[in-house]
Design an enzyme around this catalytic site. Structure first.
Site, short mmCIF file in Angstrom:
data_model
loop_
_atom_site.label_atom_id
_atom_site.label_comp_id
_atom_site.label_asym_id
_atom_site.label_seq_id
_atom_site.Cartn_x
_atom_site.Cartn_y
_atom_site.Cartn_z
N ARG A 113 39.57 30.08 87.92
CA ARG A 113 40.74 30.98 88.71
C ARG A 113 40.35 32.21 88.99
O ARG A 113 41.17 32.82 89.78
CB ARG A 113 41.86 30.87 87.50
N ARG A 175 45.38 36.17 76.64
CA ARG A 175 44.22 35.34 77.05
C ARG A 175 42.98 36.31 77.22
O ARG A 175 42.63 36.85 78.38
CB ARG A 175 44.64 34.76 78.74
N LEU A 234 56.23 33.17 64.32
CA LEU A 234 55.44 32.93 63.13
C LEU A 234 54.90 31.42 63.12
O LEU A 234 54.79 30.94 61.91
CB LEU A 234 56.55 33.50 62.03
N GLY A 235 55.04 30.70 64.17
CA GLY A 235 54.43 29.27 64.09
C GLY A 235 55.46 28.37 63.35
O GLY A 235 56.82 28.66 63.27
N GLY A 263 52.09 25.85 74.91
CA GLY A 263 53.37 25.84 75.56
C GLY A 263 54.52 25.98 74.68
O GLY A 263 55.70 26.02 74.79
N ALA A 264 54.48 26.17 73.28
CA ALA A 264 55.30 26.52 72.20
C ALA A 264 55.81 27.69 72.55
O ALA A 264 57.14 27.73 72.37
CB ALA A 264 54.55 26.41 70.91
N GLY A 265 55.12 28.70 72.83
CA GLY A 265 55.60 30.07 73.06
C GLY A 265 56.39 30.27 74.41
O GLY A 265 57.49 30.84 74.38
N ASP A 266 56.01 29.40 75.33
CA ASP A 266 57.07 29.34 76.57
C ASP A 266 58.32 28.61 76.22
O ASP A 266 59.37 29.05 76.55
CB ASP A 266 56.10 28.51 77.49
O1 KDG Z 1 51.78 28.97 77.68
C1 KDG Z 1 50.83 28.00 78.27
C2 KDG Z 1 49.90 28.53 79.29
O2 KDG Z 1 48.99 29.40 78.83
C3 KDG Z 1 49.19 27.44 80.15
O3 KDG Z 1 50.50 26.42 80.64
C4 KDG Z 1 48.38 27.90 81.02
O4 KDG Z 1 49.33 29.83 82.04
C5 KDG Z 1 48.26 29.28 81.48
C6 KDG Z 1 47.29 30.10 81.21
O5 KDG Z 1 46.83 31.16 82.11
O6 KDG Z 1 46.55 29.76 80.25
#
Ligand code: KDG
Length: 319
Positions: A113, A175, A234-235, A263-266
């Site tokens: 990316r 990240r 908290l998972g 994707g859990a947080g989203d």
């Molecule tokens: O929250 C899930 C995202 O992290 C994933 O879909 C990919 O956006 C993303 C990333 O940059 O890691």
């Protein structure tokens, strides 16, 4: 000329990636087959909100390539407005690899990316009429990590919405591989978080960002900086919330099998944001966040598990 503004409930911006999920367990170099899906924290949230019936718009840049066309088509299919997505003639759409998760552990990922089309997003892409017509802005810590211009866009968007009295949610979505150091990441994301109303770190993220280990202290750190609600995820234990009105822990929703935690947080953000925008009390909005987070982790893709309104209602009735 830009198309005329659409009336949105929620606007967001950021990068989506073509996600290649390994069909087999093992190291990427040994995997021969991948299934193409969609990734991107902001579009995961946008799609989840659209599935619940909210009007959502997403600003981005994609390359003039097949993955860019795939992303726009897929996001639009979900009912999210993509009229502000720019096709960039110069730079490519980003790609992400995701390993096949084993026993509920977080799967390995690899990004392609750097220098992508979306990393060239800047304040010049921000349409004030479009964002100004939305009730709410959802922002994450991923988009600002991409480049100096995406960081400038993040500040611009949050300042603009704040000045107009719109509500803003901020999910730090750490990240570390996108940042030069943990210190820079924490300092820059905390500066953005302080411009938001609702801040949604995971517990381990909150520890890294604030230096505190207890959810109550992590929440206090942001409340002291002017945030009105902090929810620490908290998972499987659920989520801790704190605002000027009070605090509490809302237990997690048990699932039969964790397939993939990404994707859990989203999913959580979808539940919380939709709940609060619909006027639910905080505790119920957090409960909805936990429920949708649980939907998200029962499938391989990052957003495929997010429920429609009727699926959400059926799950709530089943309790
Ligand atoms: O929250 C899930 C995202 O992290 C994933 O879909 C990919 O956006 C993303 C990333 O940059 O890691």
């Amino acid at each position: 000329m830009r198309p005329s503004a659409v009336q949105l409930d929620v606007a967001t911006y950021g990068e989506s990636l073509a996600l290649l999920v390994a069909d087999q367990v093992g190291a990427f170099e040994d995997v021969e087959k991948y299934t193409r899906r969609l990734a991107g924290a902001e579009t995961n949230v946008a799609i989840g909100l659209a599935r619940l019936g909210l009007k959502v718009g997403w600003l981005s840049r994609v390359g003039d390539d097949s993955f860019g066309r795939f992303i726009c088509k897929r996001v639009a299919q979900e009912g999210v407005d993509v009229s502000r997505v720019v096709t960039d003639a110069q730079y490519r759409t980003a790609i992400q690899l995701k390993a096949r998760a084993v026993d509920g552990a977080d799967p390995a990922i690899e990004y392609y990316r750097k220098g992508s089309a979306a990393s060239h997003l800047s304040p010049a892409d921000f349409d004030p009429d479009y964002f100004g017509a939305a009730r709410h802005l959802h922002a994450t810590g991923i988009a600002p990590a991409l480049s100096a211009s995406t960081m400038a866009l993040a500040h611009h968007a949050l300042d603009f919405m704040r000045a107009r009295g719109k509500s803003i949610s901020f999910d730090p979505n750490l990240r570390p591989m996108l940042w030069p150091s943990q210190q820079v990441m924490a300092q820059q994301l905390n500066a953005l978080a302080a411009k938001a109303d609702w801040v949604l770190p995971g517990l381990s993220e909150g520890k890294i960002l604030t230096g505190y280990t207890e959810p109550a202290d992590i929440a206090a750190f942001y409340l002291d900086r002017g945030v009105s609600l902090v929810v620490v995820k908290l998972g499987e234990q659920g989520a801790y919330y704190r605002s000027a009105q009070g605090e509490g822990v809302v237990p997690g929703v048990p699932v039969r099998q964790v397939v993939d935690t990404v994707g859990a947080g989203d999913g959580f953000a979808v539940g919380l944001i939709s709940g609060l925008l619909e006027g639910l009390p905080i505790e119920q909005a957090v409960r909805r966040g936990n429920r949708i987070g649980a939907f998200a982790i029962q499938v391989v893709g990052d957003m495929e598990g997010l429920p429609t309104r009727s699926e959400l209602e059926a799950a709530s009735r089943a309790d």
